[in-house]
Scaffold this motif. Structure first.
Motif, short mmCIF file in Angstrom:
data_model
loop_
_atom_site.label_atom_id
_atom_site.label_comp_id
_atom_site.label_asym_id
_atom_site.label_seq_id
_atom_site.Cartn_x
_atom_site.Cartn_y
_atom_site.Cartn_z
N LYS A 222 0.84 -1.20 0.00
CA LYS A 222 0.00 0.00 0.00
C LYS A 222 0.87 1.24 0.00
O LYS A 222 1.82 1.36 0.76
CB LYS A 222 -0.93 0.02 1.22
N ASN B 200 -13.97 -6.00 -2.18
CA ASN B 200 -15.30 -5.48 -2.52
C ASN B 200 -16.46 -6.17 -1.82
O ASN B 200 -17.59 -6.14 -2.28
CB ASN B 200 -15.54 -5.56 -4.03
N ARG C 73 -17.45 -8.43 7.50
CA ARG C 73 -17.19 -7.60 8.68
C ARG C 73 -18.10 -7.97 9.85
O ARG C 73 -17.88 -7.53 10.97
CB ARG C 73 -17.33 -6.11 8.33
N MET D 296 -11.26 -0.72 4.88
CA MET D 296 -11.37 0.74 4.87
C MET D 296 -10.31 1.35 3.97
O MET D 296 -10.47 2.44 3.44
CB MET D 296 -11.21 1.30 6.29
N VAL D 297 -9.20 0.65 3.82
CA VAL D 297 -8.13 1.06 2.92
C VAL D 297 -8.00 -0.05 1.88
O VAL D 297 -8.01 -1.23 2.22
CB VAL D 297 -6.82 1.25 3.70
N PHE D 298 -7.90 0.35 0.61
CA PHE D 298 -7.77 -0.65 -0.44
C PHE D 298 -6.30 -0.83 -0.79
O PHE D 298 -5.62 0.12 -1.15
CB PHE D 298 -8.53 -0.21 -1.69
N PHE E 287 0.63 5.56 -0.04
CA PHE E 287 -0.15 6.81 0.02
C PHE E 287 0.70 7.91 -0.59
O PHE E 287 1.64 8.39 0.05
CB PHE E 287 -0.49 7.18 1.46
N LYS F 293 -22.66 -1.68 3.67
CA LYS F 293 -22.14 -1.38 2.34
C LYS F 293 -21.68 0.07 2.31
O LYS F 293 -22.34 0.94 2.85
CB LYS F 293 -23.26 -1.57 1.32
N ARG F 294 -20.56 0.33 1.65
CA ARG F 294 -20.06 1.69 1.60
C ARG F 294 -21.05 2.66 0.99
O ARG F 294 -21.28 3.74 1.51
CB ARG F 294 -18.79 1.73 0.75
N SER G 212 -16.61 4.57 -3.18
CA SER G 212 -16.22 3.16 -3.30
C SER G 212 -14.73 3.01 -3.59
O SER G 212 -14.20 1.91 -3.52
CB SER G 212 -17.05 2.49 -4.40
N LYS G 213 -14.06 4.10 -3.93
CA LYS G 213 -12.63 4.02 -4.24
C LYS G 213 -11.74 4.60 -3.15
O LYS G 213 -10.53 4.43 -3.17
CB LYS G 213 -12.35 4.80 -5.54
N LYS G 214 -12.34 5.32 -2.20
CA LYS G 214 -11.54 6.11 -1.28
C LYS G 214 -10.97 5.28 -0.12
O LYS G 214 -11.60 4.36 0.36
CB LYS G 214 -12.41 7.23 -0.72
N ASN G 215 -9.76 5.65 0.29
CA ASN G 215 -9.15 5.05 1.48
C ASN G 215 -9.46 5.90 2.70
O ASN G 215 -9.38 7.12 2.64
CB ASN G 215 -7.62 4.99 1.33
N PHE G 216 -9.79 5.24 3.81
CA PHE G 216 -10.09 6.00 5.03
C PHE G 216 -9.08 5.72 6.13
O PHE G 216 -8.47 4.70 6.16
CB PHE G 216 -11.50 5.67 5.51
N TRP H 42 -18.54 -6.76 2.02
CA TRP H 42 -18.74 -6.08 3.30
C TRP H 42 -19.33 -7.01 4.35
O TRP H 42 -19.19 -6.79 5.54
CB TRP H 42 -19.64 -4.86 3.12
N LYS I 232 -6.60 -1.43 8.84
CA LYS I 232 -7.66 -0.88 7.99
C LYS I 232 -7.79 -1.65 6.68
O LYS I 232 -8.88 -1.71 6.11
CB LYS I 232 -7.38 0.59 7.72
#
Lengths: 235, 260
Positions: A9, A66, A71, A49-51, A11, B82-83, B256-260, A68, A44
């Motif tokens: 990953k 993709n 969780r 939460m982080v891809f 950033f 779901k996001r 749907s693409k964002k990192n948090f 959920w 995350k």
């Protein structure tokens, strides 16, 4: 069980994770590492939460990409607990239960344990940092999911609450759960963890038991063993 | 999604600002009705206010709510949800509570002044519909800006700029173009230019309904023939609808693409 393969990953300019491979089974695994080493990012990623840029994560043999629903199996304690300010503790508990679709869970035991009853009807912005963290812990331990991820659980807790937290982790461990903990309090880590994993510059530098680490670094004290890794790598 | 919507909505209608917004509309409508003493005229005056103010409030509330609930959003993201339902739920919560303030705030004074007996009821309904559309559009735009900017100040600045551009600067540029190329037939340009700005589109829609398009001269006549009929009204509403749907879709996509 959580399986992570070749996780990368980045950033912007900052390559946070550089190929993490790990299989996390039941028991308490402490994730250690200096600030900014990617501990929270790893957590995350597991939570979706982080891809990740590259790599694969499976939770209970299910690829999380993709999805959920997986969780439902995870309870997560975030590092900084911030709740909507306009609502009370009781309303928050009810709301999270509703959102998780498990209305039947009974929180009275945890409320008593953390002595939170007097705060039930108080608004969240009137609570102290430590009390908020207790609410945060309550929300995490309430749902009895097979995987628990705790990001800096000790922040702001008084010694009495800390003892309760350790007891809770011990109880959950006995149930055969998979528990991930990040913390900078070495005595806490030493007490609760079965295994530790040390992340340095986005890679796993060490994974094993604390006694293995002491042998490898030729230190008798856990805190010194960790410090020696840091010093050796920055010298 | 409905659960998130419900909680955001309740959270917002408990907040002080929703009441201030509602009170403002109540006060404004009562004062306008009192001064004009004529519902038709009050609708026209109100239109001028709404067309600028509703987008501004939508923009500010949207961006504020986004940044305000950011930590809580992160908590929600770790739950089995779901996001898209998290973000669309929150967005709809904001837009609906704002629209409700608008509808109640304008509705009560006008109804008490005998709206149902008057001939302007359809104009009034159109005003409300257009106002709600503008709320949805500008809240969605600022939500997108929030999703794209981590920095609060930047996000806030950008969204105010977008509002300023569409509410003021766009018209300025538009008018200059019309002035400079005044010798050429500009009907198509004007029509197209209107379509690309939801505020202008809303204004035209209401103006035509109020039958004062004669004031706009030849261009007004072109507009009247284009937007004036039933099919034109539907077309304009359709374009407003697209203006609302596109940013909402973009929220879903960005989230749907964002990192948090």
């Amino acid at each position: 069980m959580i399986q992570i393969e070749n996780l990368h990953k980045r950033f912007g300019e900052n390559q946070v994770l550089k190929g993490i491979d790990i299989q996390i089974k039941s028991g308490v695994l402490a994730i250690l590492g200096p600030n900014g080493s990617g501990k929270t990012t790893l957590n995350k990623c597991i939570l979706g939460m982080v891809f990740p840029d590259k790599g694969k994560i499976t939770v209970n043999q299910q690829d999380i990409n993709n999805r959920w629903n997986y969780r439902k199996e995870i309870d997560y304690l975030p590092q900084i607990a911030n709740f909507p300010n306009n609502i009370t503790v009781a309303e928050l508990i009810k709301m999270i239960k509703d959102l998780r679709n498990v209305k039947s869970k009974d929180e009275t035991h945890l409320l008593q344990l953390f002595k939170l009853q007097p705060f039930l009807n108080k608004k969240l912005n009137n609570l102290s940092g430590g009390t908020k963290q207790k609410v945060n812990l309550l929300l995490t331990f309430m749902f009895d999911s097979p995987i628990i991820i705790l990001d800096e659980p000790t922040t702001g807790l008084d010694p009495a609450a800390l003892i309760i937290l350790k007891k809770l982790i011990e109880e959950e461990k006995k149930k055969g759960k998979t528990i991930l903990v990040t913390s900078h309090i070495m005595s806490f880590v030493e007490e609760i963890s079965d295994e530790i994993m040390f992340i340095l510059e986005g890679k796993i530098y060490f994974k094993g038991t604390i006694s293995q680490l002491k042998n490898q670094t030729q230190q008798t004290n856990f805190e010194h063993a960790i410090a020696s890794i840091l010093i050796d790598n920055h010298a | 999604m409905l659960k998130i919507l419900k909680y955001s909505f309740y959270d917002l209608i408990k907040s002080r600002w929703s009441y201030i917004y509602l009170l403002f509309y109540l006060l404004l409508s009562f004062v306008l009705l009192f001064l004009n003493n004529d519902i038709g005229k009050a609708v026209i005056t109100l239109m001028n206010v709404i067309i600028i103010l509703v987008p501004l409030i939508g923009t500010i509330f949207g961006i504020m709510y986004y940044y305000d609930s950011k930590e809580f959003t992160e908590l929600l993201l770790a739950l089995p949800l779901k996001r898209s339902s998290i973000f669309l739920g929150q967005y709809l919560g904001v837009s609906l509570s704002l629209s409700m303030s608008l509808i109640i705030g304008l509705g009560i004074p006008f109804i008490s002044y005998g709206l149902f007996q008057s001939a302007v009821i359809f104009d009034f309904i159109q005003l409300i519909v257009v106002g709600s559309f503008l709320t949805f559009i500008f809240t969605a735009l600022s939500y997108n800006i929030g999703l794209m900017n981590e920095n609060k100040i930047k996000g806030f600045g950008f969204s105010i700029l977008v509002w300023l551009f569409l509410a003021v600067i766009y018209d300025g540029i538009f008018l200059s173009v019309l002035m400079i190329f005044g010798d050429y037939p500009l009907e198509t340009v004007t029509l197209v230019g209107t379509i690309f700005n939801p505020i202008d589109l809303a204004r035209i829609l209401i103006l035509l309904k109020l039958d004062i398009s004669a004031l706009l001269g030849y261009t007004g006549a072109v507009f009247k023939s284009f937007f004036g009929g039933a099919s034109g009204s539907f077309l304009a509403m359709g374009i407003l609808f697209i203006w609302a749907v596109l940013p909402i879709w973009l929220i879903k996509y960005k989230a749907s693409k964002k990192n948090f």
